[in-house]
Design a protein around this motif. Structure first.
Motif, short mmCIF file in Angstrom:
data_model
loop_
_atom_site.label_atom_id
_atom_site.label_comp_id
_atom_site.label_asym_id
_atom_site.label_seq_id
_atom_site.Cartn_x
_atom_site.Cartn_y
_atom_site.Cartn_z
N MET A 77 0.92 -1.03 0.05
CA MET A 77 0.09 0.14 -0.15
C MET A 77 0.83 1.22 -0.04
N SER A 78 0.75 2.22 -0.68
CA SER A 78 1.36 3.54 -0.69
C SER A 78 0.44 4.44 -0.53
N TYR A 79 0.83 5.39 0.43
CA TYR A 79 0.18 6.48 0.80
C TYR A 79 0.58 7.68 0.42
N THR A 80 -0.28 8.69 -0.18
CA THR A 80 0.14 9.63 -0.41
C THR A 80 -0.16 10.86 0.51
N CYS A 81 0.77 11.41 0.98
CA CYS A 81 0.70 12.59 1.86
C CYS A 81 0.49 13.94 1.01
N LYS A 82 -0.42 14.87 1.67
CA LYS A 82 -0.58 16.29 1.19
C LYS A 82 0.30 17.10 1.29
N PHE A 83 1.06 16.89 2.32
CA PHE A 83 2.20 18.03 2.75
C PHE A 83 3.37 17.96 1.91
N LYS A 84 3.97 19.07 1.61
CA LYS A 84 5.09 19.16 0.82
C LYS A 84 6.27 19.22 1.68
N ILE A 85 7.44 18.90 1.05
CA ILE A 85 8.62 19.01 1.86
C ILE A 85 8.87 20.32 2.22
N GLY A 86 9.34 20.47 3.62
CA GLY A 86 9.79 21.84 4.24
C GLY A 86 8.27 22.61 4.77
N GLU A 87 7.11 21.85 4.49
CA GLU A 87 5.92 22.60 5.00
C GLU A 87 5.75 22.46 6.54
N THR A 88 5.48 23.55 7.12
CA THR A 88 5.29 23.30 8.79
C THR A 88 4.03 23.35 8.91
N VAL A 89 3.45 22.36 9.66
CA VAL A 89 2.16 21.85 10.28
C VAL A 89 1.93 21.87 11.68
N THR A 90 0.65 21.77 11.84
CA THR A 90 0.40 21.45 13.67
C THR A 90 0.18 20.14 13.94
N ASN A 91 0.19 19.85 15.32
CA ASN A 91 -0.08 18.42 15.77
C ASN A 91 -1.40 18.21 15.10
N GLN A 92 -2.18 19.14 15.12
CA GLN A 92 -3.76 18.55 14.63
C GLN A 92 -3.77 18.23 13.21
N LEU A 131 8.92 11.61 8.21
CA LEU A 131 9.71 12.21 9.19
C LEU A 131 9.39 13.61 9.32
N PHE A 132 9.01 14.15 10.60
CA PHE A 132 8.88 15.42 10.73
C PHE A 132 10.14 15.85 11.78
N GLU A 133 10.50 17.21 11.77
CA GLU A 133 11.32 17.68 12.46
C GLU A 133 10.65 18.92 13.19
N VAL A 134 10.91 19.09 14.71
CA VAL A 134 10.25 20.38 15.66
C VAL A 134 11.67 21.08 15.99
N PHE A 135 11.67 22.41 15.41
CA PHE A 135 12.48 23.12 15.86
C PHE A 135 12.18 24.35 16.52
N LYS A 136 10.63 24.48 16.69
CA LYS A 136 10.10 25.29 17.59
C LYS A 136 9.13 24.80 18.08
N PRO A 137 8.65 24.78 19.46
CA PRO A 137 7.24 23.98 20.09
C PRO A 137 6.21 24.12 19.12
N GLY A 138 5.42 22.92 18.87
CA GLY A 138 4.25 22.98 18.33
C GLY A 138 4.31 23.21 16.61
N LYS A 139 5.62 23.40 16.20
CA LYS A 139 5.74 23.49 14.55
C LYS A 139 6.29 22.29 13.93
N TYR A 140 5.64 21.40 13.38
CA TYR A 140 6.21 20.13 12.73
C TYR A 140 6.70 20.47 11.38
N VAL A 141 7.71 20.44 10.78
CA VAL A 141 8.36 20.70 9.68
C VAL A 141 8.25 19.30 8.66
N TYR A 142 7.76 19.17 7.91
CA TYR A 142 7.65 17.83 7.08
C TYR A 142 8.59 17.51 6.28
N GLN A 143 9.38 16.39 6.50
CA GLN A 143 10.75 16.30 5.70
C GLN A 143 10.69 14.93 4.66
N GLY A 144 9.25 14.64 4.59
CA GLY A 144 9.17 13.48 3.65
C GLY A 144 9.31 12.15 3.95
#
Length: 139
Positions: free
Chosen positions: A1-16, A92-105
């Motif tokens: 199964m392959s899942y297609t994530c709507k987030f783009k590399i480098g996009e910052t999202v919330t936990n929600q 993978l997501f990275e967090v550099f500031k609390p509550g801000k999740y940066v999508y890394q793909g």
């Protein structure tokens, strides 16, 4: 199964937003979703317990477990350790500031997991599992 994530590399999202996208847990550094057949791993540099570190193009990601030695055959440590063969996609997501999740793909294991010594949540030395992962996608 392959899942297609709507987030783009480098996009910052919330936990929600992450929860809504992946249908995973709201807490934790490793969040499995059976609905999307994914494992979300979060490298949060704003917290001091886990010592994730980049070496070249590989992130050496610390496994789950806050107190005592970690077990590679427990919960999401096992999922990540077997991710080359179990069909689960790892995001993978990275967090550099609390509550801000940066999508890394999408990532995959770059080499075999290994153990090292780090302090646990109580300040005691313990064995942790390190998972070398590398990016495999630019989407």
């Amino acid at each position: 199964m392959s899942y297609t994530c709507k987030f783009k590399i480098g996009e910052t999202v919330t936990n929600q937003e992450m929860y809504n996208e992946f249908k995973c847990a709201m807490m934790g550094g490793m969040r499995r979703s059976k609905q999307t057949n994914t494992l979300v791993i979060i490298s949060d540099y704003t917290k001091g317990l886990y010592k994730d570190k980049w070496f070249g193009d590989s992130l050496h990601y610390t496994g789950m477990g806050k107190i005592g030695d970690q077990d590679i055959n427990r919960a999401q440590n096992k999922t990540l350790a077997n991710s080359k063969n179990n069909g689960v996609e790892v995001h993978l997501f990275e967090v550099f500031k609390p509550g801000k999740y940066v999508y890394q793909g999408l990532v995959e294991l770059a080499s075999d997991p290994y153990e090292e010594i780090q302090e646990d949540d109580e300040g005691n030395p313990r064995k942790v599992w390190m998972f070398p992962v590398k990016k495999i996608s630019n989407r």
